[in-house]
Design a protein around this motif. Structure first.
Motif, short mmCIF file in Angstrom:
data_model
loop_
_atom_site.label_atom_id
_atom_site.label_comp_id
_atom_site.label_asym_id
_atom_site.label_seq_id
_atom_site.Cartn_x
_atom_site.Cartn_y
_atom_site.Cartn_z
N ALA A 1 -10.66 6.50 -19.87
CA ALA A 1 -11.10 5.57 -18.83
C ALA A 1 -10.59 4.16 -19.10
CB ALA A 1 -12.62 5.57 -18.74
N LEU A 2 -10.41 3.82 -20.38
CA LEU A 2 -9.92 2.50 -20.74
C LEU A 2 -8.40 2.39 -20.68
CD1 LEU A 2 -12.24 1.79 -23.80
CD2 LEU A 2 -12.48 0.94 -21.47
N ALA A 3 -7.74 3.53 -20.58
CA ALA A 3 -6.27 3.53 -20.52
C ALA A 3 -5.82 2.85 -19.23
CB ALA A 3 -5.75 4.96 -20.58
N ALA A 4 -4.55 2.51 -19.19
CA ALA A 4 -4.01 1.82 -18.02
C ALA A 4 -4.24 2.64 -16.76
CB ALA A 4 -2.52 1.59 -18.22
N SER A 5 -4.80 2.00 -15.78
CA SER A 5 -5.06 2.68 -14.52
C SER A 5 -3.80 2.62 -13.65
CB SER A 5 -6.23 2.02 -13.81
OG SER A 5 -5.94 0.67 -13.54
N ALA A 6 -3.80 3.44 -12.64
CA ALA A 6 -2.65 3.49 -11.74
C ALA A 6 -2.46 2.12 -11.08
CB ALA A 6 -2.87 4.56 -10.68
N PRO A 7 -1.24 1.66 -10.99
CA PRO A 7 -0.97 0.32 -10.43
C PRO A 7 -0.97 0.34 -8.90
CG PRO A 7 1.06 1.31 -11.16
CD PRO A 7 -0.04 2.27 -11.53
N ALA A 8 -2.10 0.71 -8.32
CA ALA A 8 -2.19 0.83 -6.86
C ALA A 8 -1.93 -0.51 -6.17
CB ALA A 8 -3.55 1.39 -6.46
N ALA A 9 -2.47 -1.57 -6.70
CA ALA A 9 -2.29 -2.88 -6.07
C ALA A 9 -0.82 -3.31 -6.12
CB ALA A 9 -3.17 -3.92 -6.75
N GLU A 10 -0.18 -3.06 -7.25
CA GLU A 10 1.23 -3.44 -7.38
C GLU A 10 2.12 -2.60 -6.47
OE1 GLU A 10 -0.88 -2.98 -9.85
OE2 GLU A 10 -0.89 -4.88 -10.95
N LEU A 11 1.79 -1.31 -6.34
CA LEU A 11 2.55 -0.45 -5.42
C LEU A 11 2.38 -0.92 -3.98
CD1 LEU A 11 1.93 3.08 -6.96
CD2 LEU A 11 4.14 1.95 -6.71
N ALA A 12 1.16 -1.27 -3.61
CA ALA A 12 0.92 -1.76 -2.25
C ALA A 12 1.66 -3.07 -2.00
CB ALA A 12 -0.58 -1.94 -2.02
N ALA A 13 1.66 -3.95 -2.99
CA ALA A 13 2.38 -5.23 -2.85
C ALA A 13 3.88 -4.99 -2.71
CB ALA A 13 2.08 -6.13 -4.04
N ALA A 14 4.40 -4.06 -3.48
CA ALA A 14 5.83 -3.74 -3.39
C ALA A 14 6.16 -3.14 -2.03
CB ALA A 14 6.22 -2.79 -4.50
N GLU A 15 5.29 -2.28 -1.52
CA GLU A 15 5.51 -1.69 -0.19
C GLU A 15 5.53 -2.77 0.88
OE1 GLU A 15 2.41 1.20 0.09
OE2 GLU A 15 3.46 2.63 -1.20
N GLN A 16 4.61 -3.72 0.78
CA GLN A 16 4.57 -4.82 1.76
C GLN A 16 5.81 -5.70 1.65
OE1 GLN A 16 0.85 -6.76 0.96
NE2 GLN A 16 -0.34 -5.26 2.13
N ALA A 17 6.26 -5.95 0.43
CA ALA A 17 7.45 -6.79 0.23
C ALA A 17 8.69 -6.10 0.79
CB ALA A 17 7.64 -7.10 -1.25
N VAL A 18 8.80 -4.79 0.58
CA VAL A 18 9.94 -4.04 1.11
C VAL A 18 9.90 -4.03 2.64
CG1 VAL A 18 10.95 -1.72 1.29
CG2 VAL A 18 10.35 -2.65 -0.96
N ALA A 19 8.72 -3.84 3.21
CA ALA A 19 8.59 -3.85 4.68
C ALA A 19 8.96 -5.22 5.25
CB ALA A 19 7.17 -3.46 5.08
#
Length: 124
Positions: free
Chosen positions: A21-39
């Motif tokens: 649970a303490l391990a790095a979580s999925a970078p959902a926010a960064e993926l969403a930001a990258a998707e918005q930047a690409v769009a």
């Protein structure tokens, strides 16, 4: 086993149990930001070098998604951030190219108007 060593072992067991649970979580926010930047870059309709940057950003975004799917969260994070940066750069260059084209068009129009004024001034 003494009471204090039991506490230590219990604390270690809890820590080991909570480690995933303490391990790095999925970078959902960064993926969403990258998707918005690409769009956003895509809407700027980049051409030439800016278009190549957008293609690179899309590839990095796809690789980030794949890394996230394989639970390689650190790789996914770095790829998503790189995709967002390249997409932002592509968008900026596309806007710069559009501004330069607009300036060139206005400059050509001004030159044409200048020539017309000079022709009309000549005594005839």
């Amino acid at each position: 086993m003494t009471f204090s060593s039991l506490k230590i072992h219990l604390a270690l067991a809890l820590l080991l149990a909570a480690a995933p649970a303490l391990a790095a979580s999925a970078p959902a926010a960064e993926l969403a930001a990258a998707e918005q930047a690409v769009a956003a870059a895509d809407r700027a309709q980049p051409r030439g070098e800016a278009g190549q940057l957008l293609i690179r950003a899309r590839g990095q975004l796809d690789a980030a998604r794949a890394a996230a799917g394989k639970r390689k969260h650190r790789d996914a994070l770095l790829l998503a951030e790189s995709a967002a940066a390249n997409a932002d750069l592509a968008r900026a260059r596309a806007r710069l190219d559009a501004a330069r084209a607009d300036i060139d068009s206005k400059s050509a129009r001004n030159d044409d108007l200048r020539r017309r004024l000079l022709v009309n001034r000549r005594p005839g």
